[in-house]
Motif scaffolding. Structure first.
Motif, PDB file in Angstrom:
ATOM      1  N   LEU A   1       6.045  61.312  31.616  1.00  0.00           N
ATOM      2  CA  LEU A   1       5.357  61.186  32.907  1.00  0.00           C
ATOM      3  C   LEU A   1       3.875  61.528  32.778  1.00  0.00           C
ATOM      4  CD1 LEU A   1       7.926  62.751  35.418  1.00  0.00           C
ATOM      5  CD2 LEU A   1       7.088  60.392  35.427  1.00  0.00           C
ATOM      6  N   ILE A   2       3.578  62.585  32.046  1.00  0.00           N
ATOM      7  CA  ILE A   2       2.178  63.013  31.897  1.00  0.00           C
ATOM      8  C   ILE A   2       1.358  61.950  31.181  1.00  0.00           C
ATOM      9  CG2 ILE A   2       0.669  64.684  30.770  1.00  0.00           C
ATOM     10  CD1 ILE A   2       2.864  66.793  31.273  1.00  0.00           C
ATOM     11  N   LEU A   3       1.885  61.439  30.066  1.00  0.00           N
ATOM     12  CA  LEU A   3       1.134  60.440  29.309  1.00  0.00           C
ATOM     13  C   LEU A   3       1.073  59.113  30.068  1.00  0.00           C
ATOM     14  CD1 LEU A   3      -0.425  59.478  26.927  1.00  0.00           C
ATOM     15  CD2 LEU A   3       1.698  59.203  25.644  1.00  0.00           C
ATOM     16  N   SER A   4       2.163  58.723  30.727  1.00  0.00           N
ATOM     17  CA  SER A   4       2.155  57.465  31.488  1.00  0.00           C
ATOM     18  C   SER A   4       1.153  57.537  32.635  1.00  0.00           C
ATOM     19  CB  SER A   4       3.556  57.160  32.015  1.00  0.00           C
ATOM     20  OG  SER A   4       4.422  56.801  30.960  1.00  0.00           O
ATOM     21  N   ARG A   5       1.037  58.715  33.262  1.00  0.00           N
ATOM     22  CA  ARG A   5       0.049  58.871  34.324  1.00  0.00           C
ATOM     23  C   ARG A   5      -1.359  58.641  33.792  1.00  0.00           C
ATOM     24  NH1 ARG A   5      -3.504  62.551  35.810  1.00  0.00           N
ATOM     25  NH2 ARG A   5      -4.113  62.696  38.022  1.00  0.00           N
ATOM     26  N   LYS A   6      -1.642  59.178  32.596  1.00  0.00           N
ATOM     27  CA  LYS A   6      -2.962  58.961  31.996  1.00  0.00           C
ATOM     28  C   LYS A   6      -3.198  57.486  31.686  1.00  0.00           C
ATOM     29  CE  LYS A   6      -4.729  63.153  29.832  1.00  0.00           C
ATOM     30  NZ  LYS A   6      -5.123  63.780  28.551  1.00  0.00           N
ATOM     31  N   ILE A   7      -2.166  56.826  31.195  1.00  0.00           N
ATOM     32  CA  ILE A   7      -2.280  55.398  30.885  1.00  0.00           C
ATOM     33  C   ILE A   7      -2.646  54.619  32.134  1.00  0.00           C
ATOM     34  CG2 ILE A   7      -0.920  53.352  30.279  1.00  0.00           C
ATOM     35  CD1 ILE A   7       0.553  55.122  28.238  1.00  0.00           C
ATOM     36  N   ILE A   8      -2.100  55.027  33.266  1.00  0.00           N
ATOM     37  CA  ILE A   8      -2.336  54.331  34.532  1.00  0.00           C
ATOM     38  C   ILE A   8      -3.704  54.678  35.117  1.00  0.00           C
ATOM     39  CG2 ILE A   8      -1.553  54.116  36.935  1.00  0.00           C
ATOM     40  CD1 ILE A   8       1.310  54.741  35.814  1.00  0.00           C
ATOM     41  N   VAL A   9      -4.027  55.946  35.163  1.00  0.00           N
ATOM     42  CA  VAL A   9      -5.230  56.414  35.864  1.00  0.00           C
ATOM     43  C   VAL A   9      -6.469  56.406  34.972  1.00  0.00           C
ATOM     44  CG1 VAL A   9      -6.255  58.353  37.111  1.00  0.00           C
ATOM     45  CG2 VAL A   9      -3.826  57.827  37.408  1.00  0.00           C
ATOM     46  N   ALA A  10      -6.323  56.868  33.741  1.00  0.00           N
ATOM     47  CA  ALA A  10      -7.476  56.956  32.834  1.00  0.00           C
ATOM     48  C   ALA A  10      -7.045  56.558  31.428  1.00  0.00           C
ATOM     49  CB  ALA A  10      -8.044  58.366  32.847  1.00  0.00           C
ATOM     50  N   PRO A  11      -6.789  55.271  31.183  1.00  0.00           N
ATOM     51  CA  PRO A  11      -6.255  54.837  29.889  1.00  0.00           C
ATOM     52  C   PRO A  11      -7.153  55.182  28.707  1.00  0.00           C
ATOM     53  CG  PRO A  11      -7.045  52.955  31.175  1.00  0.00           C
ATOM     54  CD  PRO A  11      -7.012  54.138  32.089  1.00  0.00           C
ATOM     55  N   GLU A  12      -8.459  55.284  28.944  1.00  0.00           N
ATOM     56  CA  GLU A  12      -9.370  55.604  27.845  1.00  0.00           C
ATOM     57  C   GLU A  12      -9.166  57.035  27.339  1.00  0.00           C
ATOM     58  OE1 GLU A  12     -11.249  56.917  31.627  1.00  0.00           O
ATOM     59  OE2 GLU A  12     -10.217  55.117  30.950  1.00  0.00           O
ATOM     60  N   GLU A  13      -8.505  57.875  28.135  1.00  0.00           N
ATOM     61  CA  GLU A  13      -8.258  59.261  27.751  1.00  0.00           C
ATOM     62  C   GLU A  13      -6.821  59.481  27.276  1.00  0.00           C
ATOM     63  OE1 GLU A  13      -9.221  61.724  31.054  1.00  0.00           O
ATOM     64  OE2 GLU A  13     -11.288  60.986  31.227  1.00  0.00           O
ATOM     65  N   ALA A  14      -5.981  58.472  27.384  1.00  0.00           N
ATOM     66  CA  ALA A  14      -4.564  58.626  27.054  1.00  0.00           C
ATOM     67  C   ALA A  14      -4.347  58.728  25.549  1.00  0.00           C
ATOM     68  CB  ALA A  14      -3.762  57.452  27.618  1.00  0.00           C
ATOM     69  N   GLU A  15      -3.350  59.517  25.159  1.00  0.00           N
ATOM     70  CA  GLU A  15      -3.046  59.706  23.732  1.00  0.00           C
ATOM     71  C   GLU A  15      -2.146  58.574  23.231  1.00  0.00           C
ATOM     72  OE1 GLU A  15      -2.525  62.086  26.025  1.00  0.00           O
ATOM     73  OE2 GLU A  15      -4.187  63.447  25.595  1.00  0.00           O
ATOM     74  N   ILE A  16      -2.683  57.366  23.219  1.00  0.00           N
ATOM     75  CA  ILE A  16      -1.928  56.229  22.715  1.00  0.00           C
ATOM     76  C   ILE A  16      -2.185  56.085  21.213  1.00  0.00           C
ATOM     77  CG2 ILE A  16      -1.980  55.016  24.926  1.00  0.00           C
ATOM     78  CD1 ILE A  16      -4.228  53.280  23.861  1.00  0.00           C
TER      79      ILE A  16
END
Length: 460
Positions: free
Chosen positions: A325-340
């Motif tokens: 949930l935490i990482l998916s939220r980042k992907i949605i809201v701020a993908p440039e900051e997500a740990e992909i």
């Protein structure tokens, strides 16, 4: 059939996670390619015109269809993956209910909804989500196997699993699989014009080179890092638990359970791709989600049956899904900051394939000249081409691909130099231009400290 309020909430939450802020992620060049082929289909009406690019047709058909929505072209294209991602989650939930029990349906759906892997790709204009939908559908309707293949070449991977576990008697599903394969050949025959060309397209012309001499050890190392990021440790742990329980049940009952078969198929698929992928990216592993989610649902059911009270179970389930949930939220809201995974970050944000800076590029073009009095040239149908063509503010601007910008560079054509309109060109993959070109750099956007997108103005 009555749908429970719980399912309505789950489906609404899934759709929100896939549709909210779809423009946050910079357009990737492969996404731009899919949109361009959709535009081409819509303008020419050639249903199989994408064959010349060795592209399977169904996803392009869907992208073209969704372009009729009164939305931005990029957003419309990404909706395809979101819609079919929902379909995949529902199908996997149905399979969990069939092969585990009905209590496994909701956990399977939730796991598919919150995993960063599916969240990320369900928000892109890439083939993976739609391909997995048809692969999953084929488990219930074997005739759909051909649709999976006609979406992407990886659709072939589902055939062994259908023959073993597909719905219906073995003879019946084998016949249906055979019919679906014939349909694939028929489509490619009409597209290619001969039996030889059809076979060559299906077997030989894959988008990515494969070889038995691929770097298996290196691929495995990268896969491990990708799956930790995209699946999260709790889901991986549940999958391992589900696999162990399914194996024990198989020994005790002296009968291989469907869950173990799907898990085995996912493992074999994983190893096969790692062994044969010369060029390797996380999306090539997307199909293994079918087994990962079902095994994880099996693992969760094992925990649920241990007699824990409802509050303890709920707390434990929250702990399981929280990292996703935490990482998916980042992907949605701020993908440039997500740990992909690094490879996806590179392609979507840093490399020439990324459309990072498209908004600023459009604003700069508007600043330079009045609408209607400007030409913009690009070296290929890449991210910037699609984003600029999709911008309503630039609808009067002439935006086109120019062969004189494709390496090796040639002289700027006389007709371009003589045009009364202001002419601009964009360099992305190869920013260097000849010293004798009558052009000046007017704008630059740094993607990273080593790569930028450049806007030049032609001096006339």
């Amino acid at each position: 059939m009555k749908i429970s309020p719980v399912w309505i909430l789950l489906i609404a939450g899934f759709l929100f996670s896939r549709f909210y802020s779809l423009g946050n992620l910079p357009l990737f060049s492969d996404e731009g390619y899919a949109v361009s082929r959709g535009w081409e289909l819509r303008s020419t009406g050639e249903l199989l015109g994408m064959v010349k690019y060795t592209t399977q047709p169904i996803f392009i058909w869907l992208v073209a269809l969704f372009q009729f929505l009164p939305l931005n072209n990029v957003i419309s294209g990404r909706l395809v993956s979101g819609v079919f991602g929902l379909g995949t989650a529902l199908l996997i939930s149905k399979l969990a209910g069939k092969w585990i029990n009905r209590h496994a349906e909701i956990p399977a759906f939730i796991l598919m909804a919150i995993m960063p892997f599916s969240t990320f790709y369900d928000r892109t204009i890439l083939f993976e989500s739609t391909t997995l939908f048809f692969m999953s559908l084929a488990m219930l309707f074997p005739l759909a196997a051909g649709l999976a293949v006609l979406t992407k070449q990886t659709g072939w991977l589902i055939l062994p699993l259908i023959l073993v576990l597909g719905k219906g008697r073995p003879k019946d599903r084998a016949i249906k699989v055979f019919i679906s394969i014939l349909a694939v050949f028929a489509v490619w025959y009409f597209a290619a014009g001969s039996n030889y060309s059809a076979v060559e397209t299906i077997v030989g012309k894959t988008a990515v080179p494969v070889s038995a001499s691929a770097n298996f050890k290196n691929n495995l190392l990268r896969s491990k890092l990708w799956l930790i990021d995209y699946l999260t440790w709790p889901v991986i742990g549940l999958s391992v638990l589900g696999g162990l329980v399914a194996s024990i049940e198989t020994v005790r009952q002296k009968k291989i359970s469907p869950i173990l078969v799907v898990g085995g198929w996912s493992l074999i698929t994983f190893l096969f791709i790692n062994k044969t992928a010369v060029i390797f990216y996380p999306r090539y592993l997307y199909s293994i989600l079918l087994g990962v989610v079902l095994l994880a649902a099996k693992g969760w059911e094992t925990i649920r049956n241990q007699g824990l009270n409802k509050i303890a179970l709920l707390g434990l389930f929250i702990l399981v899904i929280l990292p996703g949930l935490i990482l998916s939220r980042k992907i949605i809201v701020a993908p440039e900051e997500a740990e992909i995974p690094r490879e996806d970050r590179f392609q979507f944000f840093e490399d020439w394939t990324s459309g990072t800076g498209s908004g600023g590029l459009a604003d700069e073009i508007l600043r330079i000249a009045e609408i209607g009095g400007i030409n913009v040239y690009l070296e290929e149908e890449n991210s910037y081409f699609v984003v600029l063509k999709s911008d309503p503010g630039l609808k009067e601007v002439k935006i086109e691909v120019a062969d004189w910008l494709i390496d090796p560079l040639i002289e700027i054509p006389i007709e371009v130099l003589k045009d009364d309109k202001i002419s601009l060109f964009i360099r992305n993959r190869h920013p260097d231009i000849p010293e004798n070109w009558p052009a000046e750099l007017v704008w630059v956007y740094p993607k990273t400290d080593k790569r930028s997108v450049y806007l030049y103005k032609i001096n006339k």
